[in-house]
Design a protein around this motif. Structure first.
Motif, PDB file in Angstrom:
ATOM      1  N   ALA A 169       0.874  -1.301  -0.278  1.00  0.00           N
ATOM      2  CA  ALA A 169      -0.121   0.105   0.117  1.00  0.00           C
ATOM      3  C   ALA A 169       0.753   1.379  -0.127  1.00  0.00           C
ATOM      4  CB  ALA A 169      -1.225  -0.388   1.517  1.00  0.00           C
ATOM      5  N   GLY A 170       0.114   2.020  -0.907  1.00  0.00           N
ATOM      6  CA  GLY A 170       1.401   3.498  -0.971  1.00  0.00           C
ATOM      7  C   GLY A 170       1.936   3.834   0.868  1.00  0.00           C
ATOM      8  N   ASP A 171       1.083   4.053   1.920  1.00  0.00           N
ATOM      9  CA  ASP A 171       1.334   4.587   3.058  1.00  0.00           C
ATOM     10  C   ASP A 171       2.648   3.267   3.672  1.00  0.00           C
ATOM     11  OD1 ASP A 171      -0.709   2.815   3.698  1.00  0.00           O
ATOM     12  OD2 ASP A 171      -2.308   3.721   4.519  1.00  0.00           O
ATOM     13  N   SER A 172       2.413   2.057   2.869  1.00  0.00           N
ATOM     14  CA  SER A 172       2.792   1.670   4.121  1.00  0.00           C
ATOM     15  C   SER A 172       4.815   1.369   4.736  1.00  0.00           C
ATOM     16  CB  SER A 172       3.188  -0.713   3.176  1.00  0.00           C
ATOM     17  OG  SER A 172       4.048   0.303   2.425  1.00  0.00           O
ATOM     18  N   PRO A 173       5.186   0.872   5.671  1.00  0.00           N
ATOM     19  CA  PRO A 173       6.815   1.490   5.834  1.00  0.00           C
ATOM     20  C   PRO A 173       7.878   1.110   4.727  1.00  0.00           C
ATOM     21  CG  PRO A 173       5.254   0.707   8.291  1.00  0.00           C
ATOM     22  CD  PRO A 173       4.651  -0.218   6.432  1.00  0.00           C
ATOM     23  N   VAL A 174       6.700   0.148   4.081  1.00  0.00           N
ATOM     24  CA  VAL A 174       8.343  -0.204   3.197  1.00  0.00           C
ATOM     25  C   VAL A 174       8.065   1.022   1.621  1.00  0.00           C
ATOM     26  CG1 VAL A 174       8.549  -2.092   1.470  1.00  0.00           C
ATOM     27  CG2 VAL A 174       7.992  -2.915   3.387  1.00  0.00           C
ATOM     28  N   SER A 175       6.593   1.530   1.567  1.00  0.00           N
ATOM     29  CA  SER A 175       6.574   2.172   0.234  1.00  0.00           C
ATOM     30  C   SER A 175       7.166   3.391   0.526  1.00  0.00           C
ATOM     31  CB  SER A 175       4.422   2.165  -0.036  1.00  0.00           C
ATOM     32  OG  SER A 175       4.813   0.864  -0.232  1.00  0.00           O
ATOM     33  N   LYS A 176       7.017   4.067   1.899  1.00  0.00           N
ATOM     34  CA  LYS A 176       7.279   5.385   2.579  1.00  0.00           C
ATOM     35  C   LYS A 176       9.163   5.000   2.207  1.00  0.00           C
ATOM     36  CE  LYS A 176       3.749   6.508   5.365  1.00  0.00           C
ATOM     37  NZ  LYS A 176       3.583   7.010   6.468  1.00  0.00           N
ATOM     38  N   GLN A 177       9.112   3.763   2.347  1.00  0.00           N
ATOM     39  CA  GLN A 177      11.354   4.341   2.560  1.00  0.00           C
ATOM     40  C   GLN A 177      11.772   3.900   1.302  1.00  0.00           C
ATOM     41  OE1 GLN A 177      12.366   0.592   4.987  1.00  0.00           O
ATOM     42  NE2 GLN A 177      11.795   1.415   7.576  1.00  0.00           N
ATOM     43  N   TRP A 178      11.351   3.714   0.292  1.00  0.00           N
ATOM     44  CA  TRP A 178      11.507   3.329  -1.288  1.00  0.00           C
ATOM     45  C   TRP A 178      11.297   4.672  -1.686  1.00  0.00           C
ATOM     46  CZ3 TRP A 178      13.942   1.199  -3.898  1.00  0.00           C
ATOM     47  CH2 TRP A 178      14.885   1.709  -5.095  1.00  0.00           C
ATOM     48  N   THR A 179      10.307   5.359  -0.941  1.00  0.00           N
ATOM     49  CA  THR A 179       9.537   7.156  -1.752  1.00  0.00           C
ATOM     50  C   THR A 179      11.070   7.379  -1.582  1.00  0.00           C
ATOM     51  OG1 THR A 179       7.400   6.337  -2.010  1.00  0.00           O
ATOM     52  CG2 THR A 179       8.761   8.753  -2.136  1.00  0.00           C
ATOM     53  N   SER A 180      11.233   7.832   0.313  1.00  0.00           N
ATOM     54  CA  SER A 180      12.615   8.404   1.077  1.00  0.00           C
ATOM     55  C   SER A 180      13.395   8.104   0.081  1.00  0.00           C
ATOM     56  CB  SER A 180      12.703   7.935   2.447  1.00  0.00           C
ATOM     57  OG  SER A 180      13.760   8.826   2.793  1.00  0.00           O
TER      58      SER A 180
END
Length: 700
Positions: free
Chosen positions: A155-166
């Motif tokens: 999901a877009g707000d998952s920790p993995v997605s957030k870390q990858w976006t960062s």
């Protein structure tokens, strides 16, 4: 009555509302302004763009965790914390400044460029670092693609997605910075004339003779500088005295609470009892955990890992030897040598980590680990099983932990791999879970000792602490203003210490640990204020007084007068010596005549280059050397005011270098030197031209 009953609700609501407003207004006044002031929620501002304290704190925490991992420690002292806060501040300021400048220049990183930096032929170094094969150093595209597929399912707000976006944003910012740096470097052009001039400055040699009158030949007490001398020097050099940020100077008196003689006697008695009990202890692990302050695990160590005072004694001893107590580095240390043997220096091992929580308990995790060990013993690939069952990052490299020395792993793991044999398969349990371990190789051999260590620091008693604190509070009660501070310190014989030009973000005063609270008070006080509290800093207590406030910007003459005094005195000396040297030169036709009249020798100098204006036996003399390279050989010079004295010289000749054979190569060398400085200088200009507000003092 009915009127009150009908309106009771409104009256109560109104009263509560009034109370809330009164509370907020009161709180705002205590904070020095409106309760919605931006500087209560913003750690700073760069050209109008705020740095929120919450966002700043998140980055500080992230940087702190990274720093702990790199340094291999769990706690940070105030100096380290201050270093991290300063670095984080510089990160934010740099990011905002560069963002503004790149927007102005129209620099961008397109989506295609970013994709190419991740999956293209030349991926960003950060991609290789995180998804590279440690054996080859090349990108593991299978691992990268597997991760990218996993991200797509998140999901877009998952920790993995957030870390990858960062992570992608960091890559993008790095590419933008590279483009900006290249833009600056590509704007640098060195002409052939500039290249030839640089070549001559580095290779043309000057031979000359000089006579000098040293400033040190005139005692300071024979020179009197006037107010006009100070004013003239200040006006000519005003640009040198720009304060980049507010700074302050303050005096403080320290009341030490170092261990007294009676404290030492008590500690020694306790240490002797501990040593006697330690000698006869039958459960050394339990004894260490109860009595040692640092509680080091009992394990094999190699020479050089322990305190030097113990290390040499331990590695000369045999098993069963008791050593100490020895006083070293502020504490008493004692050791029991349990075993001495020859063991490997380092080990290459692999493991498969099983998580008990995911398996339904420690027993089930051990059963699974035993099954995996049996499969490996039967010929199944360790690498394949690690990739399938491992639960830590090593599974991506087949469980390979690389090569490590003693002290790198937790004791139980280290015990298993250093005390086994190459090829052994073991199942052990640590605080991280259950491990299936394979010893791939044991490298080197040296003497190791299994040691139980107990230490007790020489600490200050509560009585000694209280005596020091009482002295500090008694002084504070008497020193109610700046005059009383000075009078009381002189009367009581307390030595005043001076902290000069302290900046708001400074972590501590030299020699005083944990003195940040005192610095924060200083920047909230006015000139001549005496602290309204005693500052406690470990075994020291202090009372402070602000003696000067240096505002940001050009400092007035009054505040730099003491600083420029040596330079002004030197200028007055130069004036006196110039008069003397001019008289010697006025009727002279040779350097020898000048020397005779001045009463000084002629000093010959050879092979001086313009690019390195250092006179042997003196120091750097820029003005003198610059004048020499602009003079004609054989001509007696005028008097020159230098940095160390007054000079008269005559050029004996120049040795010109061979003609420049390759102007292009020289141009490249000069350009490279400029390029190395260009990006840093450009950033400095951006920072100097920006309006930066720093509110860190309110929070740190």
């Amino acid at each position: 009555m009915s009127f009150l009953r009908n309106r009771a609700g409104l009256i109560i609501v109104g009263a509560i509302g009034f109370a809330i407003i009164a509370f907020l207004v009161s709180d705002a006044l205590q904070m020095g302004g409106s309760f919605i002031r931006a500087d209560q929620t913003e750690v700073g501002e760069v050209d109008g763009e705020a740095i929120p304290i919450l966002e700043f704190n998140e980055q500080v925490e992230l940087n702190s965790n990274n720093f702990k991992q790199q340094m291999g420690q769990n706690n940070l002292d105030p100096q380290m914390t201050s270093y991290i806060v300063e670095n984080t501040w510089n990160q934010f300021v740099s990011k905002l400044l560069m963002k503004k400048e790149m927007n102005r220049l129209g620099l961008q990183v397109s989506k295609n460029e970013l994709n190419d930096l991740v999956t293209g032929k030349n991926p960003d170094p950060q991609i290789i670092q995180n998804f590279g094969d440690p054996k080859t150093g090349q990108l593991n595209r299978v691992q990268l693609n597997s991760f990218l597929e996993n991200v797509k399912t998140q999901a877009g707000d998952s920790p993995v997605s957030k870390q990858w976006t960062s992570f992608l944003l960091n890559i993008r910012e790095g590419k933008m910075a590279q483009k900006y740096s290249n833009l600056i470097k590509n704007s640098i052009y060195v002409t052939t004339l500039e290249a030839r001039e640089d070549y001559n400055q580095r290779n043309k040699l000057a031979n000359f003779s000089y006579v000098s009158l040293d400033y040190n030949s005139v005692p300071d007490n024979q020179v009197k500088a006037t107010d006009q001398d100070y004013s003239d020097f200040y006006n000519e050099n005003k640009f040198r005295y720009k304060n980049p940020s507010e700074s302050r100077s303050f005096e403080y008196i320290v009341f030490d609470a170092n261990p007294s003689k009676s404290d030492s006697t008590e500690v020694i008695a306790a240490v002797q009892k501990i040593a006697a009990d330690f000698r006869t202890s039958t459960n050394d692990s339990l004894f260490v955990s109860i009595n040692s302050e640092t509680k080091l695990p009992i394990s094999y160590v190699r020479k050089g890992q322990l305190d030097p005072a113990l290390d040499s004694l331990i590695f000369k001893a045999s098993a069963g030897t008791f050593i100490g107590p020895i006083f070293t580095n502020g504490s008493y240390k004692m050791a029991k040598v349990i075993d001495v043997k020859i063991g490997p220096d380092s080990v290459k091992a692999s493991h498969i980590l099983i998580n008990p929580a995911a398996e339904g308990g420690i027993n089930k995790a051990k059963s699974k680990a035993d099954s995996i060990r049996n499969l490996i013993s039967g010929g199944t690939s360790f690498t394949e099983l690690a990739a399938k069952f491992g639960t830590d990052a090593s599974k991506d490299s087949g469980g390979d932990l690389g090569t490590f020395a003693r002290g790198a792993m937790v004791p139980a793991f280290e015990e298993a791999v250093f005390n086994g044999q190459t090829g052994d398969l073991k199942v052990i349990t640590t605080q991280f879970g259950v491990h299936v371990i394979k010893i791939n190789a044991q490298i080197g051999s040296s003497k190791v000792a299994k040691v139980a260590l107990v230490d007790k620091s020489l600490s200050t008693s509560n009585k000694t602490q209280q005596e020091a604190y009482s002295k500090a509070t008694a002084f504070l009660a008497s020193a109610k203003n700046d005059k009383a501070f000075d009078e009381e310190s002189k009367k009581s014989g307390y030595a005043k210490k001076l902290a000069e030009n302290v900046i708001p973000t400074q972590a501590a005063v030299e020699g005083l640990e944990n003195s940040r609270e005192m610095i924060r008070w200083v920047f909230g006080a006015d000139k001549s204020d005496v602290s309204n509290q005693v500052f406690e800093m470990g075994n020291k207590f202090a009372v402070a007084k602000v003696i000067d406030v240096f505002e940001k910007g050009t400092l007035p003459l009054e505040q730099v007068k003491k600083q420029i005094e040596p330079l002004v005195i030197k200028r007055v000396k130069a004036r006196l010596l110039l008069d003397k040297m001019n008289k010697a030169v006025s009727s002279s036709t040779s350097i020898e005549q000048v020397a005779q009249k001045a009463g000084k020798p002629v000093t010959p100098v050879q092979n001086i280059v313009f690019a390195n204006p250092v006179i042997p036996g003196i120091s750097q003399e820029n003005k003198l050397v610059g004048t020499i390279f602009g003079s004609q050989p054989g001509k007696l010079s005028k008097s020159i005011e230098g940095d160390q004295g007054v000079y008269v010289f005559v050029v004996n000749g120049f040795s010109k270098p061979a003609p420049l054979a390759n102007a292009f190569k020289q141009k490249v060398q000069v350009a490279q030197g400029i390029q190395q400085r260009a990006s840093g200088e450009a950033y400095k200009v951006l920072r100097d031209m920006s309006d930066i507000k720093d509110n860190r003092l309110k929070f740190f």
